[in-house]
Design a protein around this motif. Structure first.
Motif, PDB file in Angstrom:
ATOM      1  N   PHE A   1      67.057  58.495  39.870  1.00 50.35           N
ATOM      2  CA  PHE A   1      67.708  59.600  39.178  1.00 50.35           C
ATOM      3  C   PHE A   1      66.902  60.889  39.345  1.00 50.35           C
ATOM      4  N   VAL A   2      65.586  60.803  39.181  1.00 50.11           N
ATOM      5  CA  VAL A   2      64.719  61.982  39.355  1.00 50.11           C
ATOM      6  C   VAL A   2      64.819  62.500  40.792  1.00 50.11           C
ATOM      7  N   THR A   3      64.862  61.610  41.764  1.00 49.81           N
ATOM      8  CA  THR A   3      64.994  62.011  43.163  1.00 49.81           C
ATOM      9  C   THR A   3      66.306  62.753  43.399  1.00 49.81           C
ATOM     10  N   ALA A   4      67.394  62.213  42.877  1.00 48.32           N
ATOM     11  CA  ALA A   4      68.701  62.850  43.062  1.00 48.32           C
ATOM     12  C   ALA A   4      68.733  64.219  42.396  1.00 48.32           C
ATOM     13  N   VAL A   5      68.236  64.309  41.179  1.00 48.93           N
ATOM     14  CA  VAL A   5      68.242  65.594  40.468  1.00 48.93           C
ATOM     15  C   VAL A   5      67.333  66.597  41.176  1.00 48.93           C
ATOM     16  N   SER A   6      66.177  66.158  41.627  1.00 53.29           N
ATOM     17  CA  SER A   6      65.255  67.056  42.338  1.00 53.29           C
ATOM     18  C   SER A   6      65.885  67.612  43.604  1.00 53.29           C
ATOM     19  N   SER A   7      66.578  66.769  44.347  1.00 54.85           N
ATOM     20  CA  SER A   7      67.217  67.257  45.570  1.00 54.85           C
ATOM     21  C   SER A   7      68.329  68.247  45.251  1.00 54.85           C
ATOM     22  N   LEU A   8      69.035  68.041  44.146  1.00 55.42           N
ATOM     23  CA  LEU A   8      70.074  68.987  43.752  1.00 55.42           C
ATOM     24  C   LEU A   8      69.471  70.325  43.331  1.00 55.42           C
ATOM     25  N   VAL A   9      68.323  70.290  42.670  1.00 56.78           N
ATOM     26  CA  VAL A   9      67.636  71.532  42.290  1.00 56.78           C
ATOM     27  C   VAL A   9      67.197  72.300  43.536  1.00 56.78           C
ATOM     28  N   VAL A  10      66.600  71.604  44.491  1.00 58.07           N
ATOM     29  CA  VAL A  10      66.170  72.257  45.732  1.00 58.07           C
ATOM     30  C   VAL A  10      67.385  72.815  46.481  1.00 58.07           C
ATOM     31  N   ALA A  11      68.465  72.041  46.534  1.00 58.01           N
ATOM     32  CA  ALA A  11      69.681  72.519  47.202  1.00 58.01           C
ATOM     33  C   ALA A  11      70.217  73.768  46.500  1.00 58.01           C
ATOM     34  N   TRP A  12      70.158  73.801  45.172  1.00 58.61           N
ATOM     35  CA  TRP A  12      70.612  74.984  44.441  1.00 58.61           C
ATOM     36  C   TRP A  12      69.761  76.200  44.804  1.00 58.61           C
ATOM     37  N   LEU A  13      68.448  76.016  44.922  1.00 56.10           N
ATOM     38  CA  LEU A  13      67.569  77.126  45.313  1.00 56.10           C
ATOM     39  C   LEU A  13      67.900  77.615  46.724  1.00 56.10           C
TER      40      LEU A  13
ATOM     41  N   LEU B   1      71.867  63.884  52.412  1.00 58.15           N
ATOM     42  CA  LEU B   1      70.786  63.008  52.851  1.00 58.15           C
ATOM     43  C   LEU B   1      70.086  62.318  51.691  1.00 58.15           C
ATOM     44  N   THR B   2      69.971  62.993  50.566  1.00 59.49           N
ATOM     45  CA  THR B   2      69.204  62.424  49.458  1.00 59.49           C
ATOM     46  C   THR B   2      70.078  61.970  48.299  1.00 59.49           C
ATOM     47  N   ALA B   3      70.775  62.894  47.670  1.00 58.92           N
ATOM     48  CA  ALA B   3      71.554  62.541  46.478  1.00 58.92           C
ATOM     49  C   ALA B   3      72.803  61.728  46.821  1.00 58.92           C
ATOM     50  N   GLY B   4      73.419  62.019  47.959  1.00 54.92           N
ATOM     51  CA  GLY B   4      74.643  61.310  48.343  1.00 54.92           C
ATOM     52  C   GLY B   4      74.507  59.797  48.375  1.00 54.92           C
ATOM     53  N   PRO B   5      73.528  59.267  49.100  1.00 55.90           N
ATOM     54  CA  PRO B   5      73.376  57.812  49.142  1.00 55.90           C
ATOM     55  C   PRO B   5      73.022  57.194  47.790  1.00 55.90           C
ATOM     56  N   ILE B   6      72.203  57.888  47.006  1.00 56.20           N
ATOM     57  CA  ILE B   6      71.804  57.357  45.704  1.00 56.20           C
ATOM     58  C   ILE B   6      73.011  57.259  44.783  1.00 56.20           C
ATOM     59  N   VAL B   7      73.761  58.344  44.696  1.00 60.11           N
ATOM     60  CA  VAL B   7      74.927  58.373  43.805  1.00 60.11           C
ATOM     61  C   VAL B   7      76.000  57.402  44.294  1.00 60.11           C
ATOM     62  N   SER B   8      76.251  57.386  45.599  1.00 61.00           N
ATOM     63  CA  SER B   8      77.292  56.484  46.102  1.00 61.00           C
ATOM     64  C   SER B   8      76.925  55.020  45.878  1.00 61.00           C
ATOM     65  N   GLN B   9      75.676  54.667  46.117  1.00 60.89           N
ATOM     66  CA  GLN B   9      75.253  53.272  45.876  1.00 60.89           C
ATOM     67  C   GLN B   9      75.402  52.912  44.402  1.00 60.89           C
ATOM     68  N   PHE B  10      74.987  53.819  43.522  1.00 58.94           N
ATOM     69  CA  PHE B  10      75.051  53.552  42.086  1.00 58.94           C
ATOM     70  C   PHE B  10      76.499  53.407  41.621  1.00 58.94           C
TER      71      PHE B  10
ATOM     72  N   ASN C   1      74.890  55.063  54.447  1.00 57.70           N
ATOM     73  CA  ASN C   1      74.389  55.457  55.765  1.00 57.70           C
ATOM     74  C   ASN C   1      75.239  56.557  56.392  1.00 57.70           C
ATOM     75  N   THR C   2      76.547  56.549  56.117  1.00 55.56           N
ATOM     76  CA  THR C   2      77.404  57.633  56.598  1.00 55.56           C
ATOM     77  C   THR C   2      77.009  58.950  55.950  1.00 55.56           C
ATOM     78  N   SER C   3      76.697  58.906  54.662  1.00 59.97           N
ATOM     79  CA  SER C   3      76.244  60.110  53.970  1.00 59.97           C
ATOM     80  C   SER C   3      74.940  60.627  54.575  1.00 59.97           C
ATOM     81  N   LYS C   4      74.012  59.723  54.842  1.00 62.09           N
ATOM     82  CA  LYS C   4      72.735  60.120  55.458  1.00 62.09           C
ATOM     83  C   LYS C   4      72.959  60.733  56.840  1.00 62.09           C
ATOM     84  N   LEU C   5      73.813  60.100  57.630  1.00 59.11           N
ATOM     85  CA  LEU C   5      74.090  60.598  58.977  1.00 59.11           C
ATOM     86  C   LEU C   5      74.735  61.979  58.927  1.00 59.11           C
TER      87      LEU C   5
END
Length: 109
Positions: A24-36, A59-68, A86-90
């Protein structure tokens, strides 16, 4: 009564909980960086930044959220979940490569 979304199967519940929290922290962190990055795009309209932000999220939040979501809300097989992740990562990597090598650079800087 609704059961827990995640259960500890074959592992210590504390480790499973810590793993979920860190994901969850990884997904939120990537969204914060993407917002910046998007804020930078809005300031100077450099479209490469927009594709970079999209790539980062995919690459980061997509796979985490989709798996969950697919694990807890559907009956998709583990192969199907892996294919979606893997499609999200690609797609994320493709967006980043597009941002770096294809998007024309502004020369008025």
């Amino acid at each position: 009564m609704i059961g827990p979304l995640q259960t500890a199967v074959g592992g210590d519940p504390a480790v499973v909980t810590l793993t979920i929290v860190l994901l969850f922290v990884t997904a939120v962190s990537s969204l914060v960086v993407a917002w910046l990055i998007v804020k930078g795009y809005r300031q100077n309209r450099d479209s490469a930044r927009l594709f970079l932000a999209i790539g980062l999220v995919l690459l980061t939040a997509g796979p985490i959220v989709s798996q969950f979501v697919l694990t807890n809300a559907t009956s998709v097989s583990s192969l199907g979940r892996a294919a979606v992740a893997n499609t999200s990562k690609l797609c994320g990597l493709a967006a980043m490569v597009y941002a770096i090598y294809v998007v024309p650079r502004r020369t008025d800087r």
